[in-house]
Design a protein around this motif. Structure first.
Motif, PDB file in Angstrom:
ATOM      1  N   LEU A  29      12.732  -7.938  20.537  1.00 46.09           N
ATOM      2  CA  LEU A  29      13.069  -7.779  22.041  1.00 46.09           C
ATOM      3  C   LEU A  29      14.417  -6.821  22.161  1.00 46.09           C
ATOM      4  O   LEU A  29      14.276  -5.910  23.278  1.00 46.09           O
ATOM      5  N   TYR A  32      13.230  -3.061  22.966  1.00 43.33           N
ATOM      6  CA  TYR A  32      12.771  -2.738  24.266  1.00 43.33           C
ATOM      7  C   TYR A  32      14.040  -2.721  25.355  1.00 43.33           C
ATOM      8  O   TYR A  32      14.104  -1.860  26.232  1.00 43.33           O
ATOM      9  N   THR A  33      14.834  -3.714  25.205  1.00 40.98           N
ATOM     10  CA  THR A  33      16.067  -3.626  26.018  1.00 40.98           C
ATOM     11  C   THR A  33      16.926  -2.274  25.694  1.00 40.98           C
ATOM     12  O   THR A  33      17.414  -1.480  26.520  1.00 40.98           O
ATOM     13  N   VAL A 121       5.172 -13.874  26.911  1.00 42.92           N
ATOM     14  CA  VAL A 121       5.037 -12.767  26.052  1.00 42.92           C
ATOM     15  C   VAL A 121       3.698 -11.823  26.303  1.00 42.92           C
ATOM     16  O   VAL A 121       3.930 -10.647  26.716  1.00 42.92           O
ATOM     17  N   ARG A 132      10.708  -3.987  31.722  1.00 46.77           N
ATOM     18  CA  ARG A 132      10.523  -4.980  30.491  1.00 46.77           C
ATOM     19  C   ARG A 132      11.658  -5.159  29.892  1.00 46.77           C
ATOM     20  O   ARG A 132      12.112  -6.164  29.397  1.00 46.77           O
ATOM     21  N   ASP A 136      13.316  -8.622  28.967  1.00 46.02           N
ATOM     22  CA  ASP A 136      13.805  -8.807  27.586  1.00 46.02           C
ATOM     23  C   ASP A 136      15.025  -9.003  27.419  1.00 46.02           C
ATOM     24  O   ASP A 136      15.650  -9.742  26.445  1.00 46.02           O
ATOM     25  N   LEU A 140      16.663 -12.199  25.280  1.00 46.43           N
ATOM     26  CA  LEU A 140      17.810 -11.804  24.105  1.00 46.43           C
ATOM     27  C   LEU A 140      19.035 -12.492  24.138  1.00 46.43           C
ATOM     28  O   LEU A 140      19.341 -13.229  23.078  1.00 46.43           O
TER      29      LEU A 140
END
Length: 175
Positions: A29, A32-33, A121, A132, A136, A140
């Protein structure tokens, strides 16, 4: 009864296996962050990211992991050590999480919770960036908090030599 070294390995496998899954998910994740943040966020998006992180720290990290999941996993790991079976030792992460050998209520909670996580998910995978990454980011934070509390709670449980909460082992699971 299996020798102490095997029981210790079972405990390490149980707690370590769950911690490894949490770390793997957090690392996955994190990309994506990072992508969302590096692409640049506007003020509303930053507010959403910060709000989501604070909320998830409380809901997932504190309430979910620190108060419920981590102490129960540690209690079940102690049960692996004190009342080992070869099945519990080989499948220690699954036993510690509560997938088997647990009370009916705990088993249902774990299996339904797993289904909900998988559904979330799949749903999150459809959300476009930066949202997203914003979603995420909170997960996280929760996973990071959960990993730390899992390790600390397990160490505390074994140092004290007793459960902090019930292991919720099914009476039918035997000893």
């Amino acid at each position: 009864m299996p020798p102490e070294s095997v029981r210790v390995l079972g405990v390490i496998w149980g707690v370590g296996g769950i911690a490894a899954v949490l770390v793997y998910a957090a690392v996955s994740l994190g990309g994506y962050t990072a992508d969302a943040v590096l692409a640049g966020l506007g003020p509303v998006e930053w507010l959403a990211l910060i709000g989501n992180c604070v909320f998830m720290a409380w809901a997932e990290g504190y309430r979910g992991f620190q108060q419920r999941f981590s102490p129960r996993v540690a209690a079940r790991a102690l049960h692996v050590y004190t009342a080992p079976t070869w099945t519990r030792l080989w499948l220690a992460p699954f036993f510690c999480a509560g997938y088997f050998g647990a009370t009916r209520r705990l088993c249902l909670t774990v299996w339904i919770g797993t289904g909900l996580i998988v559904s979330a998910v799949l749903l999150f995978n459809r959300v476009p960036q930066p949202w997203r990454g914003i979603l995420d980011s909170g997960v996280l934070v929760g996973l990071g908090w959960g990993t730390v509390t899992l390790i600390v709670t397990a160490l505390t449980t074994f140092r004290l030599g007793h459960e902090l909460v019930s292991a919720e082992v099914s009476p039918a699971a035997g000893r």
